[in-house]
Design a protein around this motif. Structure first.
Motif, PDB file in Angstrom:
ATOM      1  N   ARG A   1       0.849  -1.248  -0.012  1.00 31.86           N
ATOM      2  CA  ARG A   1      -0.177   0.188  -0.006  1.00 31.86           C
ATOM      3  C   ARG A   1       0.812   1.141  -0.014  1.00 31.86           C
ATOM      4  O   ARG A   1       1.391   1.782   0.855  1.00 31.86           O
ATOM      5  CB  ARG A   1      -0.927  -0.016   1.194  1.00 31.86           C
ATOM      6  N   ALA A   2       0.983   1.730  -1.319  1.00 34.09           N
ATOM      7  CA  ALA A   2       2.053   2.934  -1.367  1.00 34.09           C
ATOM      8  C   ALA A   2       1.697   3.983  -0.351  1.00 34.09           C
ATOM      9  O   ALA A   2       2.594   4.647   0.107  1.00 34.09           O
ATOM     10  CB  ALA A   2       2.082   3.419  -2.993  1.00 34.09           C
ATOM     11  N   GLU A   3       0.443   4.308  -0.260  1.00 39.17           N
ATOM     12  CA  GLU A   3       0.179   5.772   0.421  1.00 39.17           C
ATOM     13  C   GLU A   3       0.511   5.535   2.088  1.00 39.17           C
ATOM     14  O   GLU A   3       0.775   6.308   2.473  1.00 39.17           O
ATOM     15  CB  GLU A   3      -1.496   5.983   0.201  1.00 39.17           C
ATOM     16  N   LYS A   4       0.096   4.492   2.484  1.00 42.49           N
ATOM     17  CA  LYS A   4       0.181   3.942   4.030  1.00 42.49           C
ATOM     18  C   LYS A   4       1.709   3.966   4.191  1.00 42.49           C
ATOM     19  O   LYS A   4       2.003   4.489   5.225  1.00 42.49           O
ATOM     20  CB  LYS A   4      -0.472   3.001   4.213  1.00 42.49           C
ATOM     21  N   VAL A   5       2.545   3.521   3.315  1.00 47.71           N
ATOM     22  CA  VAL A   5       3.800   3.276   3.632  1.00 47.71           C
ATOM     23  C   VAL A   5       4.518   4.508   3.458  1.00 47.71           C
ATOM     24  O   VAL A   5       5.617   4.628   4.272  1.00 47.71           O
ATOM     25  CB  VAL A   5       4.475   2.181   2.634  1.00 47.71           C
ATOM     26  N   GLN A   6       4.111   5.266   2.456  1.00 51.36           N
ATOM     27  CA  GLN A   6       4.740   6.714   2.391  1.00 51.36           C
ATOM     28  C   GLN A   6       4.284   7.464   3.714  1.00 51.36           C
ATOM     29  O   GLN A   6       5.248   8.370   4.093  1.00 51.36           O
ATOM     30  CB  GLN A   6       4.221   7.517   1.173  1.00 51.36           C
ATOM     31  N   ASP A   7       3.331   7.406   4.304  1.00 48.45           N
ATOM     32  CA  ASP A   7       2.682   8.234   5.439  1.00 48.45           C
ATOM     33  C   ASP A   7       3.585   7.693   6.409  1.00 48.45           C
ATOM     34  O   ASP A   7       4.185   8.641   7.250  1.00 48.45           O
ATOM     35  CB  ASP A   7       1.627   7.971   5.932  1.00 48.45           C
ATOM     36  N   LEU A   8       4.085   6.474   6.681  1.00 45.82           N
ATOM     37  CA  LEU A   8       4.991   5.899   7.642  1.00 45.82           C
ATOM     38  C   LEU A   8       6.192   6.499   7.516  1.00 45.82           C
ATOM     39  O   LEU A   8       6.556   6.913   8.351  1.00 45.82           O
ATOM     40  CB  LEU A   8       4.852   4.473   7.671  1.00 45.82           C
ATOM     41  N   ALA A   9       6.679   6.555   6.298  1.00 46.51           N
ATOM     42  CA  ALA A   9       8.155   6.902   6.008  1.00 46.51           C
ATOM     43  C   ALA A   9       8.339   8.247   6.330  1.00 46.51           C
ATOM     44  O   ALA A   9       9.191   8.766   6.940  1.00 46.51           O
ATOM     45  CB  ALA A   9       8.523   6.480   4.629  1.00 46.51           C
ATOM     46  N   ASP A  10       7.399   9.177   5.891  1.00 48.01           N
ATOM     47  CA  ASP A  10       7.297  10.373   6.429  1.00 48.01           C
ATOM     48  C   ASP A  10       7.273  10.884   7.700  1.00 48.01           C
ATOM     49  O   ASP A  10       8.036  11.817   8.452  1.00 48.01           O
ATOM     50  CB  ASP A  10       6.030  11.262   5.852  1.00 48.01           C
TER      51      ASP A  10
END
Length: 266
Positions: A54-63
């Protein structure tokens, strides 16, 4: 395990040469144990490469943690290659957490497609990521460690768990085999085998989104494990001195004596 796979056109992420932090890679990082582990590794000063479908969720976590997001289906060779590139030439910690269970039917009523999916993600996905990152783990100068997230289902059988227990037994034996094969290499190979962990999505995915059935798994259980419990154990294993290998750590809630024997107050 019902998450959409990332687009094959997902951008390539190159490691920042100015970032001198030790690198940790966590698969299945978009929620649950994976997300909790990524957060805790970041708190310990690691550059965390967060991988999940899930690209959006993993990006949120990384941010949130100052990490690197890599949309990745561990069963897709191109995605895994992109993950290895994003991780860089040296990786200190690899947490193979991507996996999951589907269904609770007896073997006589098994859905072979669900078994195939569980085996592909839990076993072949772990294999693919480990192979891709092994050179970087060896290059870490004796600090490299693989932590495979297994399950007590990889050590014991229980009724209705056939497909999942087969997959997690595969993870367990693969871990043991890899340790034997790398005995003379500067990489530690470890496994954590959690029991009942109450996360938002594990049982919900297992039962195809059926919230009532998912909630019944934990109903009346005093104090099931939570994702943070497992994350703390994973990070403890990964941060032992380089000469210490925690072969297998089994972690269960006090209320669970075995997969099939759980104390419930209701």
């Amino acid at each position: 395990m019902t998450d959409p796979a990332p687009s094959s056109t997902a951008p390539t992420v190159d490691p920042d040469p100015a970032d001198r932090r030790r690198t940790a890679v966590v698969t299945g990082a978009s929620s649950g144990i994976g997300a909790a582990t990524a957060r805790l590794l970041a708190e310990h000063g690691y550059r965390v490469v967060c991988a999940a479908r899930r690209a959006e969720k993993v990006q949120d976590l990384a941010d949130e943690i100052g990490g690197v997001a890599v949309p990745c289906d561990v069963t897709d060779a191109d995605d895994v290659a992109r993950l290895a590139q994003a991780a860089g030439e040296q990786v200190t910690v690899l947490v193979n957490n991507a996996g999951g269970a589907l269904g609770l039917e007896p073997v006589a009523e098994a859905d072979a497609e669900l078994w195939q999916t569980m085996y592909s993600v839990n076993v072949l996905g772990t294999l693919a990521v480990t192979k891709a990152l092994l050179p970087a783990l060896v290059a870490a100068g004796g600090e490299g460690v693989v932590v495979n997230v297994g399950s007590i289902a990889g050590l014991l059988a229980y009724e209705g768990g056939g497909g999942y227990t087969v997959a997690k037994h595969g993870v367990h034996v693969m871990t043991e085999t890899l340790r034997l094969e790398l005995y003379d290499q500067p990489v530690r190979v470890t496994e954590i085998a959690p029991g009942m962990v109450h996360t938002e999505e594990f049982s919900l995915t297992r039962f195809g989104g059926d919230r009532e059935r998912a909630d019944q798994v934990y109903e009346g259980v005093p104090g099931p494990l939570v994702a943070q419990d497992v994350a703390e154990a994973v990070v403890w294993m990964a941060t032992r001195p380089a000469h210490v290998n925690v072969d297998l750590l089994v972690i269960k809630p006090r209320a669970q004596a075995a997969p099939h024997k759980v104390h419930r107050t209701t």
